[in-house]
Design a protein around this motif. Structure first.
Motif, short mmCIF file in Angstrom:
data_model
loop_
_atom_site.label_atom_id
_atom_site.label_comp_id
_atom_site.label_asym_id
_atom_site.label_seq_id
_atom_site.Cartn_x
_atom_site.Cartn_y
_atom_site.Cartn_z
N GLY A 34 5.91 5.97 -8.54
CA GLY A 34 4.46 6.03 -8.72
C GLY A 34 4.16 7.29 -9.53
N PHE A 35 2.92 7.73 -9.48
CA PHE A 35 2.54 8.95 -10.21
C PHE A 35 3.48 10.12 -9.86
N SER A 36 3.73 10.32 -8.54
CA SER A 36 4.48 11.52 -8.13
C SER A 36 5.93 11.49 -8.63
N GLY A 37 6.59 10.35 -8.45
CA GLY A 37 8.00 10.26 -8.85
C GLY A 37 8.15 10.38 -10.35
N LEU A 55 14.80 5.92 -7.68
CA LEU A 55 14.98 4.67 -6.93
C LEU A 55 13.61 4.11 -6.56
N GLU A 56 13.38 2.85 -6.89
CA GLU A 56 12.07 2.23 -6.65
C GLU A 56 12.30 0.87 -6.00
N ARG A 57 11.59 0.64 -4.87
CA ARG A 57 11.85 -0.60 -4.13
C ARG A 57 11.24 -1.82 -4.82
N GLY A 63 3.29 2.17 -8.19
CA GLY A 63 2.94 2.55 -6.82
C GLY A 63 1.62 1.96 -6.36
N THR A 64 0.74 2.81 -5.86
CA THR A 64 -0.58 2.41 -5.36
C THR A 64 -1.27 1.42 -6.29
N TRP A 65 -1.16 1.67 -7.59
CA TRP A 65 -1.96 0.90 -8.56
C TRP A 65 -1.27 -0.38 -8.98
N ARG A 66 -0.01 -0.52 -8.66
CA ARG A 66 0.69 -1.79 -8.81
C ARG A 66 0.35 -2.68 -7.61
N ASP A 67 0.25 -2.05 -6.44
CA ASP A 67 0.09 -2.82 -5.20
C ASP A 67 -1.37 -3.17 -4.90
N CYS A 75 -10.27 3.73 -8.93
CA CYS A 75 -10.20 5.06 -8.31
C CYS A 75 -11.61 5.52 -7.93
N ASP A 76 -11.68 6.44 -6.97
CA ASP A 76 -13.01 6.97 -6.66
C ASP A 76 -13.10 8.47 -6.92
N ILE A 77 -12.16 8.94 -7.72
CA ILE A 77 -12.24 10.28 -8.32
C ILE A 77 -12.32 9.99 -9.82
N LEU A 81 -10.11 13.26 -14.19
CA LEU A 81 -9.45 14.16 -13.24
C LEU A 81 -8.31 13.43 -12.52
N TYR A 82 -8.40 12.09 -12.53
CA TYR A 82 -7.37 11.32 -11.84
C TYR A 82 -6.27 10.92 -12.84
N SER A 83 -5.61 11.93 -13.36
CA SER A 83 -4.48 11.76 -14.27
C SER A 83 -3.82 13.14 -14.35
N THR A 124 15.56 -0.28 -2.32
CA THR A 124 14.80 0.31 -1.21
C THR A 124 15.66 1.35 -0.50
N VAL A 125 15.13 2.55 -0.41
CA VAL A 125 15.87 3.60 0.31
C VAL A 125 15.75 3.36 1.80
N LEU A 126 16.89 3.40 2.49
CA LEU A 126 16.90 3.13 3.94
C LEU A 126 17.09 4.42 4.75
N SER A 155 7.74 8.84 -2.19
CA SER A 155 7.54 7.44 -1.81
C SER A 155 6.10 7.15 -1.36
N GLY A 156 5.21 8.11 -1.58
CA GLY A 156 3.78 7.81 -1.48
C GLY A 156 3.16 8.04 -0.13
N PRO A 157 1.90 8.53 -0.12
CA PRO A 157 1.22 8.76 1.15
C PRO A 157 0.66 7.46 1.73
N SER A 413 -9.03 15.47 -6.73
CA SER A 413 -8.02 14.49 -7.11
C SER A 413 -6.67 14.82 -6.47
N LEU A 414 -6.06 13.83 -5.86
CA LEU A 414 -4.74 14.06 -5.27
C LEU A 414 -3.74 14.50 -6.36
N LEU A 415 -3.97 14.04 -7.58
CA LEU A 415 -2.98 14.34 -8.62
C LEU A 415 -2.96 15.82 -8.99
C1 LIG Z 1 -6.64 1.83 -2.79
C2 LIG Z 1 -6.33 3.26 -3.05
C3 LIG Z 1 -7.19 4.02 -3.84
C4 LIG Z 1 -6.92 5.35 -4.08
N1 LIG Z 1 -7.78 6.06 -4.85
C5 LIG Z 1 -7.54 7.37 -5.08
C6 LIG Z 1 -8.45 8.14 -5.88
O1 LIG Z 1 -9.44 7.65 -6.37
N2 LIG Z 1 -8.18 9.44 -6.04
C7 LIG Z 1 -7.08 10.05 -5.48
O2 LIG Z 1 -6.89 11.24 -5.67
N3 LIG Z 1 -6.19 9.33 -4.75
C8 LIG Z 1 -6.40 8.02 -4.54
N4 LIG Z 1 -5.53 7.30 -3.76
C9 LIG Z 1 -4.31 7.93 -3.24
C10 LIG Z 1 -3.10 7.47 -4.09
O3 LIG Z 1 -2.16 6.91 -3.25
C11 LIG Z 1 -2.54 8.63 -4.86
O4 LIG Z 1 -3.56 9.19 -5.66
C12 LIG Z 1 -1.36 8.33 -5.78
O5 LIG Z 1 -1.37 7.05 -6.31
C13 LIG Z 1 -0.07 8.58 -5.02
O6 LIG Z 1 0.99 8.45 -5.91
P1 LIG Z 1 2.48 8.53 -5.36
O7 LIG Z 1 3.37 8.36 -6.52
O8 LIG Z 1 2.64 9.77 -4.55
O9 LIG Z 1 2.59 7.34 -4.34
P2 LIG Z 1 2.56 5.78 -4.64
O10 LIG Z 1 1.65 5.48 -5.75
O11 LIG Z 1 2.33 5.12 -3.34
O12 LIG Z 1 4.05 5.48 -5.15
C14 LIG Z 1 5.13 5.52 -4.25
C15 LIG Z 1 6.23 4.62 -4.77
O13 LIG Z 1 7.35 4.75 -3.92
C16 LIG Z 1 7.91 3.45 -3.68
N5 LIG Z 1 8.59 3.48 -2.38
C17 LIG Z 1 8.05 3.63 -1.16
N6 LIG Z 1 9.02 3.59 -0.21
C18 LIG Z 1 10.18 3.42 -0.85
C19 LIG Z 1 11.55 3.30 -0.43
N7 LIG Z 1 11.87 3.35 0.88
N8 LIG Z 1 12.50 3.12 -1.37
C20 LIG Z 1 12.19 3.08 -2.69
N9 LIG Z 1 10.92 3.18 -3.15
C21 LIG Z 1 9.93 3.36 -2.24
C22 LIG Z 1 6.69 2.53 -3.67
O14 LIG Z 1 7.06 1.20 -3.95
C23 LIG Z 1 5.84 3.15 -4.77
O15 LIG Z 1 6.10 2.57 -6.02
C24 LIG Z 1 -5.77 5.96 -3.51
C25 LIG Z 1 -4.93 5.20 -2.70
C26 LIG Z 1 -5.21 3.88 -2.47
C27 LIG Z 1 -4.27 3.09 -1.59
#
Ligand SMILES: Cc1cc2nc3c(=O)[nH]c(=O)nc-3n(C[C@H](O)[C@H](O)[C@H](O)COP(=O)(O)OP(=O)(O)OC[C@H]3O[C@@H](n4cnc5c(N)ncnc54)[C@H](O)[C@@H]3O)c2cc1C
Length: 521
Positions: A34-37, A55-57, A63-67, A75-77, A81-83, A124-126, A155-157, A413-415
């Protein structure tokens, strides 16, 4: 729960085994695309760390925006700012961009920064296990086993959706959809639909559902404070200007950033600004909802900021459409045909939409993580996850978290926070590699002091002012939010103090080289 010992499965890519059958050890391994990785991969590559793997499952990035592709997902930011500041996009179509566009932006990052070659999809990481003698993490997946000197958890919040614990949920014979895994093959048009939940996703979904569904019943447990969302499409000339003069876009971003920082004075701490925010939200409710009874049902009984603020200008109007009804009676159970509320009414529906959120892993890691001497993070985090600066955990060396414990913003913004986490992780990873360390482990007393300070500061925040929210564990412990301004957080993450860590020399590579020299000669 104690972490199982990871059994070595088939080693990663037979073709990539080193000569002599030795396992391949990556310099860095990132979990999640996702964004973080992806941001971490961009920055690690820029820092010269080339031998890395992501590694991506899933079978795609995003991530969030695929699912989250539910109707109305956005987004609601503000998008500006959300980039990432280091990967700007001058072409956002709207002030708050829709999910598909954010996902395309993430895909674009992969191409722009040539990351695709690093990603192993459908993996998928186990679990992870650290080996002290070699300073190497073993990463078990549903396929191969990987080895790496450093690991970044991205792996995302909010990546694991959760269904509510309601009696009878499995008895329901109609269609069930979770907001984070929308079923686009199911046609809502003309259907009787129930929506459980009135949080951030629900307020985006409901205005879309009422356009085509025969009826929408919204089951509310607690109403949230809703601020108007001032969304507009970005005028062509503004995009052209951002493209030609990036400094203008940067200035707009900075202005938005500072505006959100000011909001922290009311959303993070209870202050006169909180009262002002609450008054604006109450005025928004009064303007949009004329019926006093409905208004009462939609008025929260907690301070603004205690739960996540909702942003919508079309949620209240949607609730008042003739085909929409707000139900505030508690749900007694889900039955075969629909939802039974505690006033003994059976609400028969064709489909239930669960806008019920995520498993936020507040008191345990998303998968077993075994550190020094067999320590299990699941055991240590029972009841309260904690880390140093949200990024490092004592006893789990060479491991860095993004979106780790107490890293969540309530106002920005979380980013912006993730950028700080990425910088921190890159400093950690490059320290291990450049100094050829076996491991780098944060000192337990440093972590303890940091968390005592964080928990002390949290006590004075709106999140702890008495409401229940997904920020808190069921015991009321706050392992999710950072009690301060984004600027403070970024400042702390910009400082990587070696004295906070145990540095243990004699990396695996060094030991291997020494053994090979001995064998050779
Ligand atoms: C509906 C929604 C709206 C949001 N809107 C905002 C917003 O407006 N502003 C804001 O700041 N934040 C928002 N957020 C928070 C958002 O999650 C983060 O901003 C950001 O997308 C997090 O990125 P990430 O890469 O950390 O996590 P993610 O985007 O969740 O990516 C994590 C990735 O890790 C993968 N993964 C997870 N577990 C495993 C595993 N065991 N093995 C391998 N791969 C794995 C997942 O498949 C995914 O691709 C929103 C969240 C949601 C759900």
């Amino acid at each position: 729960m104690s972490a199982p010992t990871l059994k070595p499965t088939r080693d990663e890519r037979p073709g990539s085994r080193r000569r002599g059958g030795k396992r391949r050890v990556h310099s860095a391994l990132i979990i999640g695309a996702g964004f973080s990785g992806l941001g971490t991969a961009i920055k690690l590559s820029e820092a010269g760390v080339e031998d890395l793997v992501i590694l991506e499952r899933a079978d795609r990035v995003g991530g969030t925006w695929r699912d989250n592709t539910y109707p109305g997902a956005a987004c609601d930011i503000p998008s500006l700012l959300y980039s990432f500041s280091f990967a700007r996009n001058p072409n956002w179509s709207r002030a708050y961009s829709p999910s598909g566009e954010i996902c395309r932006h993430i895909e674009d990052l992969v191409d722009r920064f040539d990351l695709r070659r690093l990603i192993h999809f459908d993996t998928t990481v186990l679990g992870l296990e650290f080996d002290r003698p070699t300073g190497v993490w073993t990463v078990a997946t549903d396929g191969r086993t990987y080895h790496a000197r450093t690991v970044v958890i991205a792996s995302g919040p909010l990546s694991d959706s959760s269904f509510p614990d309601i009696r009878g949920i499995d008895d329901y014979t109609g269609h069930k959809i979770h907001s984070s895994r929308w079923d686009h093959d199911y046609d809502i048009a003309g259907k009787h639909v129930a929506v459980i939940g009135t949080g951030a996703s629900a307020v985006q979904i409901i205005p879309e559902l009422v356009k085509t569904a025969a009826s929408v019943k919204v089951f509310q447990r607690t109403p949230g404070w809703v601020m108007p969302r001032l969304d507009w499409s970005t005028p062509g000339p503004a995009r052209a200007l951002f493209e030609k003069l990036p400094a203008v876009q940067d200035a707009a971003r900075t202005a938005l950033y500072l505006g959100h920082e000011v909001a922290a004075t009311g959303l993070v701490w209870d202050s006169p600004v909180t009262t002002l925010i609450q008054r604006i939200a109450a005025a928004h409710l009064r303007l949009q909802v004329k019926d006093p009874w409905l208004r009462r049902q939609l008025t929260p009984d907690f301070r603004a900021g205690c739960k996540r603020m909702l942003m919508s200008s079309d949620y209240y109007p949607a609730l008042q459409r003739p085909n929409c009804k707000l139900i505030t009676w508690p749900i007694a159970r889900i039955s075969q045909d629909g939802i039974r509320t505690s006033d003994a009414v059976e609400h028969r529906v064709d489909c239930i939409v669960f806008a019920t959120g995520y498993n936020v892993h507040l008191d345990g890691p998303p998968y077993p993580i075994t550190g020094l001497d067999g320590r299990s993070l699941a055991d240590e985090w029972v009841g309260h996850a904690e880390a140093y600066k949200s990024a490092s955990v004592s006893g789990y060396p060479n491991l860095f978290f993004t979106t780790g414990p107490n890293s969540g913003p309530g106002h920005n913004s979380l980013l912006v926070y993730v950028e700080g986490q990425i910088d921190y992780a890159v400093r950690g990873v490059t320290t291990v590699l450049e100094r050829d360390l076996r491991y780098l482990d944060v000192r337990a007393e440093v972590q303890r002091r940091y968390n005592e300070r964080i928990q002390r500061r949290l006590r004075r925040t709106t999140w702890m002012s008495g409401c229940s929210s997904w920020y808190l564990t069921k015991d009321g412990y706050n392992a999710s939010m950072y009690p301060g301004f984004a600027t403070q957080y970024r400042r702390q993450m910009g400082e990587f103090r070696l004295r906070d860590y145990h540095l243990v020399g004699g990396a695996a590579g060094t030991a291997d080289r020494a053994r090979r020299r001995t064998e050779a000669g």
